[in-house]
Design an enzyme around this catalytic site. Structure first.
Site, short mmCIF file in Angstrom:
data_model
loop_
_atom_site.label_atom_id
_atom_site.label_comp_id
_atom_site.label_asym_id
_atom_site.label_seq_id
_atom_site.Cartn_x
_atom_site.Cartn_y
_atom_site.Cartn_z
N THR A 133 -1.34 -4.57 -2.80
CA THR A 133 -2.52 -4.21 -2.00
C THR A 133 -3.47 -5.42 -1.92
OG1 THR A 133 -3.64 -3.44 -4.00
CG2 THR A 133 -2.51 -1.77 -2.69
N ALA A 134 -4.39 -5.35 -0.94
CA ALA A 134 -5.41 -6.38 -0.86
C ALA A 134 -6.32 -6.30 -2.08
CB ALA A 134 -6.22 -6.19 0.43
N CYS A 152 0.83 -1.20 0.00
CA CYS A 152 0.00 0.00 0.00
C CYS A 152 0.87 1.26 0.00
CB CYS A 152 -0.97 0.03 1.16
SG CYS A 152 -2.22 1.30 0.84
N CYS A 156 -5.47 2.04 -4.32
CA CYS A 156 -4.96 2.68 -3.12
C CYS A 156 -5.91 3.83 -2.74
CB CYS A 156 -3.55 3.20 -3.41
SG CYS A 156 -2.74 3.74 -1.93
P1 FAD Z 1 -0.73 -10.93 4.32
O1 FAD Z 1 -2.15 -10.51 4.35
O2 FAD Z 1 0.27 -10.08 5.02
O3 FAD Z 1 -0.67 -12.43 4.86
C1 FAD Z 1 0.52 -13.18 4.91
C2 FAD Z 1 0.25 -14.38 5.83
O4 FAD Z 1 1.32 -15.30 5.70
C3 FAD Z 1 0.17 -13.98 7.30
O5 FAD Z 1 -1.01 -14.50 7.87
C4 FAD Z 1 1.41 -14.59 7.91
O6 FAD Z 1 1.24 -15.01 9.25
C5 FAD Z 1 1.66 -15.78 6.99
N1 FAD Z 1 3.06 -16.21 6.98
C6 FAD Z 1 4.17 -15.43 7.07
N2 FAD Z 1 5.27 -16.20 7.06
C7 FAD Z 1 4.85 -17.48 6.92
C8 FAD Z 1 5.54 -18.72 6.85
N3 FAD Z 1 6.86 -18.79 6.94
N4 FAD Z 1 4.81 -19.85 6.71
C9 FAD Z 1 3.46 -19.79 6.64
N5 FAD Z 1 2.75 -18.63 6.71
C10 FAD Z 1 3.45 -17.50 6.85
N6 FAD Z 1 -4.45 -2.86 0.74
C11 FAD Z 1 -5.55 -2.36 0.10
O7 FAD Z 1 -6.06 -2.97 -0.82
N7 FAD Z 1 -6.11 -1.17 0.48
C12 FAD Z 1 -5.62 -0.45 1.50
O8 FAD Z 1 -6.14 0.61 1.83
C13 FAD Z 1 -4.46 -0.95 2.20
N8 FAD Z 1 -3.93 -0.25 3.22
C14 FAD Z 1 -2.89 -0.78 3.93
C15 FAD Z 1 -2.38 -0.06 5.00
C16 FAD Z 1 -1.36 -0.59 5.77
C17 FAD Z 1 -0.82 0.22 6.93
C18 FAD Z 1 -0.83 -1.88 5.47
C19 FAD Z 1 0.25 -2.47 6.33
C20 FAD Z 1 -1.31 -2.58 4.38
C21 FAD Z 1 -2.33 -2.05 3.59
N9 FAD Z 1 -2.82 -2.70 2.46
C22 FAD Z 1 -3.90 -2.19 1.78
C23 FAD Z 1 -2.07 -3.86 1.90
C24 FAD Z 1 -2.72 -5.22 2.15
O9 FAD Z 1 -3.07 -5.38 3.47
C25 FAD Z 1 -1.76 -6.32 1.70
O10 FAD Z 1 -1.35 -6.05 0.38
C26 FAD Z 1 -2.40 -7.70 1.77
O11 FAD Z 1 -2.71 -8.02 3.09
C27 FAD Z 1 -1.50 -8.76 1.14
O12 FAD Z 1 -2.02 -10.04 1.36
P2 FAD Z 1 -1.04 -11.31 1.50
O13 FAD Z 1 -1.94 -12.47 1.74
O14 FAD Z 1 -0.08 -11.33 0.38
O15 FAD Z 1 -0.18 -11.00 2.81
#
Ligand code: FAD
Length: 565
Positions: free
Chosen positions: A460-461, A314, A494
């Protein structure tokens, strides 16, 4: 020094020089263990000199000298005790790193891991463990019985998903919706699922922290097997992943989505002062509430907001925190007494130019001083000082020192260590996938999505939402022998919270191409709108839990093409 990463929490190396210690500190090491006796060789730098420097860098230091041929169960007990009491990550060294890795391996065997796993791991790190079993047969037998335990193999699954974050849970649901009878495992160590887009709203005093978290057990699909363990490495040629307990899990197809690593230790002094001394970050799940405390209590002074080099998740979040704070101070007539600086490692306010004019107007409204090409390197919370590396147009660097009353830090971000160390990674460390099909470029039965993938989209999500049907659709098409591929267009979004009640909704795909969800007459993302605020504050959070994570894939239409050979 050659650092060899055994896993995310432990690395070994040969003899250190004094200069190496700063490198280890930047790599995030918190504890240093020396397994080399002093004066083993001429000109060897003895433990005390290393320890003095390491303590200055804020590390814990432990001296456990051993001679390789004399290593015994007592040394392993000492190492185990020291390791258990250490702040992680730990780095251990001796002459070559072999003694340190041997002690760690014996500790793991004592704790139940198979000696075979250690023997298999040693050549990856450049050590010869061919005599490990015979050399330590007595110790192994004492700990594990005469045969030793085999590396435990857990069940095999049709699909294994690494990570139960936004991507992992949604892709599991999407697979289950598309086809019956799949045997799926999600490997996820965390007991809590986080709705990270809500962190900005917590930092702005709009949401409570509780609105951004739910027990993992409540979002995990009923029909998957949840293995509550972290993955530490991959064996892609054997179609297995290795868990922290050293057990392995087999798969037909693998989906890799463990998110990214927030590298708090990449900024000197930050970890020690986070959450106090006016130092905060909405990127930390437990600190967004502290941001709001600082903002709501500030009456005058200097507020700094930082943004590290890309890529970050993000990319708008560092400035979202700033606009919401500034809006609060403006509404409460405090802004005349508060100076705001935005220190950005990059050279522009936002990467897609169409959104810059609207954001620039808010920068002017709030009187923010923008400082481009300034990268936060060091922070001293107790004395309220921060240091930025500034690069001028000719590429010359200088260090700029500045004071603050509060500072919102966005940490540098990388792929997780176990991904970077794996053969799945590209040169930059991210999982190396085709940017359209999200399939691994070298391993045909591996896919990746979310923050960890190498795709050049906004992390981003919102991007994950569009990636999920592509990954699930492509996997199910392949299982069903359908010769068609779904393609991801790089969509990410975003929502820039420029003031309480208004958002500039940036929506774009690969190459910065604008990809608005709504027609401009209804919602023009290039302008601040109340409707976009309603989406972010009222519609998207309940949709996340009840729609996104349940694979309700509304308003998503992925391009398709005949599968390419
Ligand atoms: P995550 O959701 O981070 O999940 C990763 C998972 O993997 C976690 O549960 C973790 O425990 C697990 N994991 C880690 N290591 C291991 C391992 N070794 N073995 C097994 N599991 C593991 N996005 C938007 O769309 N709109 C927004 O407004 C927005 N605002 C944001 C604001 C902030 C401050 C932040 C921090 C993020 C924001 N985002 C936003 C971004 C969004 O949250 C992420 O892009 C999204 O969560 C990515 O999803 P992911 O599943 O790739 O990672």
């Amino acid at each position: 020094m050659q650092i060899k990463h055994v896993n995310e929490q432990f690395s070994v190396s040969d003899q250190l020089t004094i200069e190496d210690i700063a490198t280890l500190r930047v790599a995030g090491v918190r504890t240093l263990i020396c397994n080399r006796p002093d004066d083993e060789a001429d000109k060897q730098i003895n433990f005390q000199a290393i320890a003095n420097r390491a303590r200055q860098e804020g590390m814990e230091v432990i001296h456990l000298p051993v001679v390789h041929d004399l290593i015994n169960a007592g040394d392993v007990d000492d190492f185990e005790r020291a390791f258990a009491a250490s702040s992680l990550p730990v780095h251990a060294y001796c002459r070559t790193g072999n003694r340190s890795f041997t002690l760690w391996s014996l500790m793991k065997v004592k704790q139940g891991s198979s000696p075979d796993a250690m023997i298999a791991k040693a050549p990856e790190l450049g050590y010869d463990f061919s005599k490990f079993r015979t050399r330590f047969s007595r110790e192994i037998e004492n700990w594990q019985g005469p045969q030793g335990k085999a590396m435990p193999h857990r069940d095999d699954y049709d699909i294994v998903i690494v990570g139960g974050g936004s991507a992992g849970i949604a892709v599991a649901q999407s697979l289950l919706k598309r086809t019956n009878g799949l045997h799926i495992a999600v490997l996820e160590p965390s007991e809590t699922h986080l709705y990270q887009p809500g962190f900005t709203m917590v930092g702005g005093g709009i949401f409570s922290p509780q609105q951004t978290r739910r027990p993992m057990s409540r979002v995990m699909p009923e029909k998957v097997t949840w293995i509550r363990e972290a993955v530490v490495s991959f064996l892609p040629d054997e179609n297995r992943v290795v868990l922290a307990s050293n057990a392995t899990v087999g798969y037909e197809r693998l989906v890799v989505c463990p998110g990214l690593k927030l590298n708090w230790d990449g900024i000197e002094g930050l970890s020690e002062t986070l959450g106090k001394n006016g130092v905060t970050s909405n990127y930390h799940p437990d600190l967004a509430a502290y941001t709001w405390k600082l903002v709501s209590e500030m009456r005058a002074g200097r507020a700094i907001f930082t943004q590290p080099p890309m890529p970050i998740k993000c990319a708008g979040a560092p400035q979202k925190a700033m606009y919401l704070a500034a809006d609060h101070w403006l509404r409460n007539r405090l802004l005349d007494n508060i100076n705001i600086d935005f220190y950005n490692a990059g050279g522009v306010l936002f990467g897609v130019k169409e959104y810059v004019p609207a954001l620039q107007r808010y920068i002017e409204r709030y009187g923010v001083k923008t400082q481009y090409s300034h990268n936060l390197k060091k922070i001293d919370g107790a004395n309220r000082k921060a240091w930025f590396e500034h690069k001028d147009a000719e590429g010359n660097s200088s260090m700029i020192e500045t004071g603050f009353d509060m500072i919102h830090v966005c940490p540098p971000q990388t792929a997780p260590d176990f991904i970077r160390a794996s053969t799945l990674a590209d040169e930059a460390g991210w999982v190396d996938v085709d940017q359209e099909t999200l399939r691994h470029k070298r391993y045909a039965n591996i896919w990746s999505l979310g923050d960890v993938a190498s795709t050049p989209n906004a992390k981003t999500a919102a991007a994950v939402r569009k990636q999920v049907p592509v990954v699930a659709g492509n996997i199910v098409n392949e299982i069903n022998g359908i010769d068609e591929e779904l393609l991801y267009d790089g969509y990410g979004s975003c929502p820039l919270t420029v003031e309480r009640g208004k958002i500039v909704l940036a929506e774009f795909g690969y190459g910065g191409k604008l990809l608005p969800t709504f027609p401009a007459w209804l919602l023009d993302g290039r302008k601040p709108t109340w409707l976009a605020w309603v989406l972010k504050a009222n519609i998207l959070p309940p949709f996340y839990w009840a729609g996104f994570l349940k694979a309700h894939e509304w308003l998503i239409k992925s391009a398709r093409r005949k599968k390419q050979a």
